[in-house]
Design a protein around this motif. Structure first.
Motif, mmCIF file in Angstrom:
data_model
loop_
_atom_site.group_PDB
_atom_site.id
_atom_site.type_symbol
_atom_site.label_atom_id
_atom_site.label_comp_id
_atom_site.label_asym_id
_atom_site.label_seq_id
_atom_site.Cartn_x
_atom_site.Cartn_y
_atom_site.Cartn_z
ATOM 1 N N TYR A 128 -7.860 1.243 -0.405
ATOM 2 C CA TYR A 128 -6.723 2.175 -1.458
ATOM 3 C C TYR A 128 -6.961 4.245 -1.124
ATOM 4 O O TYR A 128 -5.369 4.184 -1.071
ATOM 5 N N GLN A 136 -7.130 -0.213 -7.319
ATOM 6 C CA GLN A 136 -6.773 -1.313 -8.073
ATOM 7 C C GLN A 136 -7.904 -2.614 -8.774
ATOM 8 O O GLN A 136 -9.118 -1.996 -8.072
ATOM 9 N N THR A 137 -7.879 -2.580 -9.645
ATOM 10 C CA THR A 137 -9.141 -3.366 -10.432
ATOM 11 C C THR A 137 -8.703 -4.976 -10.807
ATOM 12 O O THR A 137 -10.168 -5.708 -10.510
ATOM 13 N N GLU A 138 -8.122 -5.200 -10.579
ATOM 14 C CA GLU A 138 -7.682 -7.198 -10.672
ATOM 15 C C GLU A 138 -7.675 -8.166 -9.500
ATOM 16 O O GLU A 138 -7.524 -7.275 -8.744
ATOM 17 N N VAL A 141 -5.167 -9.217 -7.420
ATOM 18 C CA VAL A 141 -3.871 -8.363 -6.406
ATOM 19 C C VAL A 141 -5.115 -7.713 -5.439
ATOM 20 O O VAL A 141 -4.481 -7.408 -4.563
ATOM 21 N N HIS A 145 -3.914 -7.620 -1.484
ATOM 22 C CA HIS A 145 -4.247 -6.778 -0.382
ATOM 23 C C HIS A 145 -4.538 -7.172 0.692
ATOM 24 O O HIS A 145 -4.725 -6.853 2.387
#
Length: 169
Positions: A128, A136-138, A141, A145
Motif C-alpha cells: 500500500y 487496508q485492513t479488510e 479488499v 487488490h
C-alpha cells in the motif's frame, strides 16, 4: 541461413542465389517454405555485398510459443549438427521453458497456499505504501487488490500461489 559463405572456413565466396528465381515443386521458394513450416514464422531474405562478393541471408524470426517444425518435425542445432528435437529431451525441455509465454513475474514462486496464508507471507503495508494508498485492513479488499495486481493467483486446484512478483514484494 547464409549463402555466399564457405561452411568450414567461413570465408566469403559469393553466391548467385536469388530466392525470386528458385522453384521447389513448381512453387516459388517463399510460399513453399511457408507451407512446410508450422507455425509459420515471419521470414525475410536480405542481400548485401561483403568484400565485393554477393551474400544472401534468410532471417527467420524466433519461435514464440512453440518450436517451429519443418514438415512436422522440429529440429535443434547442437553445436554444428542439426538434430531432431524429440531425440534430445533435455534440449526440448529447455526450449519450451524459454518459449513459455508467461513472464517471470507471474510464474508461481510458492504454491499450495490458502488465501490467508498467502497474504500473511506478503508485506501488505509495503504494497500500500508503494501504491501511495492507505493501508487496508479488510481481508476481502486486500485479497482483491493482490489478485488484481497478480501478486497472488488462484490455482486450478482451488489453492493459492504467490507469484514471483509477490515474492519480490
Amino acid at each position: 541461413m547464409v549463402w555466399g559463405v564457405e561452411d568450414d572456413a567461413h570465408e566469403i565466396v559469393g553466391t548467385r542465389f536469388d530466392h525470386h528465381t528458385v522453384k521447389v515443386s513448381n512453387q516459388s521458394l517463399e510460399p513453399w517454405l511457408a507451407s512446410r513450416l508450422k507455425p509459420v514464422p515471419s521470414f525475410n531474405f536480405f542481400y548485401t555485398e561483403i568484400d565485393g562478393l554477393p551474400v544472401a541471408v534468410l532471417r527467420i524470426s524466433a519461435a514464440v510459443l512453440n518450436a517451429v517444425a519443418f514438415d512436422n518435425i522440429a529440429y535443434v542445432r547442437l553445436g554444428s549438427h542439426l538434430k531432431k528435437l524429440h531425440d534430445h529431451p533435455a534440449e526440448e525441455s529447455r526450449l519450451y521453458k524459454q518459449l513459455d509465454g508467461t513472464p517471470f513475474e507471474y510464474k508461481s514462486a510458492l504454491v499450495g497456499l490458502t488465501e490467508s496464508d498467502a497474504l500473511n507471507l506478503l508485506d501488505v503495508p509495503s504494497y500500500y505504501r508503494l501504491q501511495n494508498m492507505s493501508v487496508q485492513t479488510e481481508f476481502d479488499v486486500i485479497l482483491d487488490h493482490f489478485l488484481n495486481d497478480r501478486l497472488i493467483i488462484s490455482t486450478s486446484d482451488g489453492a493459492c500461489a504467490i507469484t514471483n512478483l509477490g515474492a519480490l514484494l
